[in-house]
Design a protein around this motif. Structure first.
Motif, PDB file in Angstrom:
ATOM      1  N   MET A  11      87.285  38.662  46.379  1.00 26.54           N
ATOM      2  CA  MET A  11      86.368  40.172  46.419  1.00 26.54           C
ATOM      3  C   MET A  11      85.768  40.102  47.948  1.00 26.54           C
ATOM      4  O   MET A  11      85.852  41.339  48.767  1.00 26.54           O
ATOM      5  N   ALA A  12      84.983  39.355  48.802  1.00 19.69           N
ATOM      6  CA  ALA A  12      84.213  38.944  49.537  1.00 19.69           C
ATOM      7  C   ALA A  12      84.826  39.024  50.893  1.00 19.69           C
ATOM      8  O   ALA A  12      84.765  39.661  52.258  1.00 19.69           O
ATOM      9  N   LEU A  13      86.335  38.100  51.087  1.00 22.97           N
ATOM     10  CA  LEU A  13      87.046  37.650  51.280  1.00 22.97           C
ATOM     11  C   LEU A  13      87.873  38.923  51.820  1.00 22.97           C
ATOM     12  O   LEU A  13      88.615  39.411  53.017  1.00 22.97           O
ATOM     13  N   VAL A  14      88.577  39.614  50.474  1.00 25.22           N
ATOM     14  CA  VAL A  14      89.274  41.075  50.289  1.00 25.22           C
ATOM     15  C   VAL A  14      88.750  42.244  51.269  1.00 25.22           C
ATOM     16  O   VAL A  14      89.025  42.887  52.428  1.00 25.22           O
ATOM     17  N   THR A  15      86.692  42.274  50.917  1.00 26.20           N
ATOM     18  CA  THR A  15      86.471  42.974  52.184  1.00 26.20           C
ATOM     19  C   THR A  15      85.885  42.217  53.489  1.00 26.20           C
ATOM     20  O   THR A  15      85.398  43.486  54.555  1.00 26.20           O
ATOM     21  N   TYR A  16      85.868  41.215  53.903  1.00 27.76           N
ATOM     22  CA  TYR A  16      85.549  40.635  54.868  1.00 27.76           C
ATOM     23  C   TYR A  16      86.760  41.252  56.153  1.00 27.76           C
ATOM     24  O   TYR A  16      86.078  41.632  56.854  1.00 27.76           O
ATOM     25  N   ILE A  17      87.734  41.074  55.528  1.00 27.04           N
ATOM     26  CA  ILE A  17      89.052  40.562  56.465  1.00 27.04           C
ATOM     27  C   ILE A  17      89.763  42.779  56.965  1.00 27.04           C
ATOM     28  O   ILE A  17      89.519  42.673  58.794  1.00 27.04           O
ATOM     29  N   PRO A  22      89.526  44.504  63.064  1.00 21.61           N
ATOM     30  CA  PRO A  22      89.592  45.279  64.573  1.00 21.61           C
ATOM     31  C   PRO A  22      88.784  44.486  65.442  1.00 21.61           C
ATOM     32  O   PRO A  22      89.037  44.648  66.328  1.00 21.61           O
ATOM     33  N   MET A  23      87.437  43.588  65.018  1.00 20.77           N
ATOM     34  CA  MET A  23      86.749  42.889  66.168  1.00 20.77           C
ATOM     35  C   MET A  23      88.036  41.915  66.796  1.00 20.77           C
ATOM     36  O   MET A  23      87.430  41.249  67.971  1.00 20.77           O
ATOM     37  N   LEU A  25      91.266  42.143  67.487  1.00 22.48           N
ATOM     38  CA  LEU A  25      92.340  42.558  67.530  1.00 22.48           C
ATOM     39  C   LEU A  25      91.783  43.655  68.706  1.00 22.48           C
ATOM     40  O   LEU A  25      92.861  43.430  69.438  1.00 22.48           O
ATOM     41  N   PHE A  26      90.684  43.927  68.565  1.00 18.84           N
ATOM     42  CA  PHE A  26      90.342  44.428  70.109  1.00 18.84           C
ATOM     43  C   PHE A  26      88.712  44.198  70.542  1.00 18.84           C
ATOM     44  O   PHE A  26      87.705  44.920  70.229  1.00 18.84           O
ATOM     45  N   ARG A  27      89.758  43.525  71.154  1.00 14.13           N
ATOM     46  CA  ARG A  27      87.958  42.247  72.498  1.00 14.13           C
ATOM     47  C   ARG A  27      87.535  43.902  73.000  1.00 14.13           C
ATOM     48  O   ARG A  27      86.181  43.574  73.399  1.00 14.13           O
ATOM     49  N   LYS A  28      88.551  44.118  73.571  1.00 16.53           N
ATOM     50  CA  LYS A  28      87.694  45.307  74.837  1.00 16.53           C
ATOM     51  C   LYS A  28      87.520  46.488  74.393  1.00 16.53           C
ATOM     52  O   LYS A  28      88.534  46.850  73.257  1.00 16.53           O
ATOM     53  N   GLU A  29      86.583  47.715  75.020  1.00 14.25           N
ATOM     54  CA  GLU A  29      87.006  48.783  74.480  1.00 14.25           C
ATOM     55  C   GLU A  29      88.348  49.154  75.050  1.00 14.25           C
ATOM     56  O   GLU A  29      88.571  49.949  75.311  1.00 14.25           O
ATOM     57  N   ILE A  30      88.144  50.441  73.624  1.00 15.75           N
ATOM     58  CA  ILE A  30      89.516  51.207  73.615  1.00 15.75           C
ATOM     59  C   ILE A  30      89.318  52.467  74.612  1.00 15.75           C
ATOM     60  O   ILE A  30      88.465  53.284  74.572  1.00 15.75           O
ATOM     61  N   THR A  31      89.675  52.190  75.538  1.00 14.56           N
ATOM     62  CA  THR A  31      89.718  53.575  76.492  1.00 14.56           C
ATOM     63  C   THR A  31      90.471  54.426  76.434  1.00 14.56           C
ATOM     64  O   THR A  31      90.750  55.796  76.889  1.00 14.56           O
ATOM     65  N   SER A  32      91.906  54.055  75.340  1.00 15.17           N
ATOM     66  CA  SER A  32      92.937  56.092  75.261  1.00 15.17           C
ATOM     67  C   SER A  32      91.820  56.748  74.872  1.00 15.17           C
ATOM     68  O   SER A  32      91.688  56.387  73.193  1.00 15.17           O
ATOM     69  N   LYS A  33      92.024  58.005  74.845  1.00 13.31           N
ATOM     70  CA  LYS A  33      91.514  58.700  74.646  1.00 13.31           C
ATOM     71  C   LYS A  33      92.260  59.551  73.056  1.00 13.31           C
ATOM     72  O   LYS A  33      91.928  60.015  72.335  1.00 13.31           O
ATOM     73  N   ARG A  34      93.347  59.053  72.987  1.00 14.26           N
ATOM     74  CA  ARG A  34      94.168  59.956  71.531  1.00 14.26           C
ATOM     75  C   ARG A  34      94.127  58.810  70.683  1.00 14.26           C
ATOM     76  O   ARG A  34      93.669  59.157  69.283  1.00 14.26           O
ATOM     77  N   ILE A  35      93.456  57.679  70.952  1.00 14.34           N
ATOM     78  CA  ILE A  35      93.088  56.482  70.057  1.00 14.34           C
ATOM     79  C   ILE A  35      91.561  56.719  69.286  1.00 14.34           C
ATOM     80  O   ILE A  35      91.705  56.664  68.480  1.00 14.34           O
ATOM     81  N   ARG A  36      90.842  57.056  70.561  1.00 16.80           N
ATOM     82  CA  ARG A  36      89.970  57.520  70.136  1.00 16.80           C
ATOM     83  C   ARG A  36      89.408  58.215  69.529  1.00 16.80           C
ATOM     84  O   ARG A  36      89.057  58.423  68.459  1.00 16.80           O
ATOM     85  N   ALA A  37      90.077  59.233  69.603  1.00 12.03           N
ATOM     86  CA  ALA A  37      90.100  60.945  68.826  1.00 12.03           C
ATOM     87  C   ALA A  37      90.654  60.342  67.403  1.00 12.03           C
ATOM     88  O   ALA A  37      89.745  61.350  66.961  1.00 12.03           O
TER      89      ALA A  37
END
Length: 103
Positions: A11-17, A22-23, A25-37
């Motif tokens: 359960m800990a693994l399933v909730t941790y994944i 996202p952390m 896969l996305f190391r840089k700040e998301i700059t796309s306005k569509r994705i942020r919206a």
């Protein structure tokens, strides 16, 4: 003793994944306005999808549930506070239930 420990670890693994992915896969700040919206609206969509179906099963009659929902939507559209919206919906459901009992 080992089965509960394995269950807790799984359960800990399933909730941790989902939280760690996202952390990773996305190391840089998301700059796309569509994705942020899109990401800004995800919490509201999830909350609505979890609560909206329960609205129709929370009263003894679908008519009172629909009346309360419509009242809440109108008050929300008029930008009333959360307390006003909740009390308005509750009073509408109460009044509708009384009217339906009298009929």
């Amino acid at each position: 003793m080992t089965k509960p420990l394995i269950a807790v670890l799984l359960m800990a693994l399933v909730t941790y994944i989902p939280r760690a992915t996202p952390m990773i896969l996305f190391r840089k700040e998301i700059t796309s306005k569509r994705i942020r919206a899109f990401l800004n609206y995800v919490p509201y969509a999830v909350l609505a999808s979890m609560t909206f179906p329960d609205i129709f099963y929370s009263t003894s009659n679908y008519i009172s549930a629909i009346a309360g929902t419509c009242t809440a939507l109108v008050l929300s559209f008029l930008e009333k506070s959360l307390v006003v919206v909740a009390i308005g919906a509750i009073l509408t459901v109460f009044a509708t239930e009384i009217i339906l009992i009298c009929l």
